[in-house]
Design a protein around this motif. Sequence first.
Motif, PDB file in Angstrom:
ATOM      1  N   LEU A  90      24.755 -33.858  -0.721  1.00 51.25           N
ATOM      2  CA  LEU A  90      24.958 -32.557  -1.343  1.00 51.25           C
ATOM      3  C   LEU A  90      26.432 -32.425  -1.726  1.00 51.25           C
ATOM      4  CD1 LEU A  90      22.905 -30.312   1.122  1.00 51.25           C
ATOM      5  CD2 LEU A  90      22.138 -31.283  -1.053  1.00 51.25           C
ATOM      6  N   ASN A  99      23.296 -26.602  -5.602  1.00 52.61           N
ATOM      7  CA  ASN A  99      22.982 -28.017  -5.432  1.00 52.61           C
ATOM      8  C   ASN A  99      21.561 -28.324  -5.902  1.00 52.61           C
ATOM      9  OD1 ASN A  99      24.792 -30.152  -3.943  1.00 52.61           O
ATOM     10  ND2 ASN A  99      25.350 -28.175  -3.038  1.00 52.61           N
ATOM     11  N   VAL A 100      20.627 -27.437  -5.581  1.00 55.70           N
ATOM     12  CA  VAL A 100      19.233 -27.656  -5.984  1.00 55.70           C
ATOM     13  C   VAL A 100      19.105 -27.619  -7.499  1.00 55.70           C
ATOM     14  CG1 VAL A 100      16.886 -26.733  -5.862  1.00 55.70           C
ATOM     15  CG2 VAL A 100      18.326 -26.758  -3.815  1.00 55.70           C
ATOM     16  N   CYS A 101      19.884 -26.757  -8.143  1.00 54.74           N
ATOM     17  CA  CYS A 101      19.771 -26.554  -9.592  1.00 54.74           C
ATOM     18  C   CYS A 101      20.350 -27.696 -10.425  1.00 54.74           C
ATOM     19  CB  CYS A 101      20.487 -25.268  -9.989  1.00 54.74           C
ATOM     20  SG  CYS A 101      19.683 -23.744  -9.447  1.00 54.74           S
ATOM     21  N   THR A 114      15.746 -21.795 -13.883  1.00 56.61           N
ATOM     22  CA  THR A 114      16.060 -22.840 -12.905  1.00 56.61           C
ATOM     23  C   THR A 114      16.390 -22.240 -11.551  1.00 56.61           C
ATOM     24  OG1 THR A 114      16.873 -24.350 -14.610  1.00 56.61           O
ATOM     25  CG2 THR A 114      17.648 -24.730 -12.373  1.00 56.61           C
ATOM     26  N   ALA A 118      14.448 -22.842  -8.113  1.00 57.82           N
ATOM     27  CA  ALA A 118      15.176 -23.343  -6.948  1.00 57.82           C
ATOM     28  C   ALA A 118      14.965 -22.438  -5.742  1.00 57.82           C
ATOM     29  CB  ALA A 118      16.669 -23.451  -7.270  1.00 57.82           C
ATOM     30  N   ALA A 147      18.157 -30.915   0.221  1.00 59.89           N
ATOM     31  CA  ALA A 147      18.067 -32.160  -0.547  1.00 59.89           C
ATOM     32  C   ALA A 147      16.637 -32.404  -1.040  1.00 59.89           C
ATOM     33  CB  ALA A 147      18.542 -33.340   0.312  1.00 59.89           C
ATOM     34  N   ARG A 150      16.132 -30.149  -3.998  1.00 59.36           N
ATOM     35  CA  ARG A 150      16.814 -30.739  -5.164  1.00 59.36           C
ATOM     36  C   ARG A 150      15.970 -31.857  -5.775  1.00 59.36           C
ATOM     37  NH1 ARG A 150      22.301 -33.675  -3.781  1.00 59.36           N
ATOM     38  NH2 ARG A 150      20.759 -34.952  -2.692  1.00 59.36           N
ATOM     39  N   ILE A 153      13.110 -30.242  -7.955  1.00 60.07           N
ATOM     40  CA  ILE A 153      13.400 -29.193  -8.929  1.00 60.07           C
ATOM     41  C   ILE A 153      12.842 -29.501 -10.318  1.00 60.07           C
ATOM     42  CG2 ILE A 153      15.683 -30.120  -9.516  1.00 60.07           C
ATOM     43  CD1 ILE A 153      14.744 -26.380  -9.267  1.00 60.07           C
TER      44      ILE A 153
END
Length: 217
Positions: A90, A99-101, A114, A118, A147, A150, A153
């Motif tokens: 991350l 971070n996910v986006c 987005t 997320a 993570a 992510r 996504i």
Amino acid sequence: MLSARNIKKSYGPLAILKGIDLDIARGELVTIVGASGAGKSTLLHIIGTLDRPDSGSLMINDVDINALNEQKLSAFRNLSIGFIFQFHHLLPEFTALENVCIPAFIHGAAKAATEQRALELLTLLGVADRAAHKPAQLSGGEQQRVAVARALINNPAIVLADEPSGNLDSENATALHNLFIHLRDTMNQTFIIVTHNEELASISDRTIHMRDGQIYV
């Protein structure tokens, strides 16, 4: 949904993969086990299009990976393959939500949609209340769940994980393994997971054993 035929890979005179044939069905959770140096991570990198084989063919979702140039390969990887690593990776300056986006933003997805997606994933994974926190403020188990979000996504065809529970205590490792099963059952998500964890291997749909660069039964 994945078909690999006669995959070979060498580094100098050292042959790492010696002719791998592998088929993975959609919605299957497959673990790959074997001693260090067996070629597990090298195979995962090739399946993930992070490295190219010296010879052999690889089809993912009816796409011939060998036929893609680097630009098209990068775009395919971003949209079709999710990655989960042992140490999370991350970005420390961004929040969990940000971070996910990131993978979605890379291919130009709209910000509002987005972020909504997320947050839905973080909610599904039980860490929505940590969305505004940066990685240093999260536990190891929380970081790994971020993570996973992510990796999901972009609604990838396949998620690849390299020792995803290797840096977690037994309680968090079990929770992560159960999460993989839940995602397979509820989202029909396909997973290929390299692991030394016997518990995870035992609950997978199928375990592939590797030794000396080859698959054996």
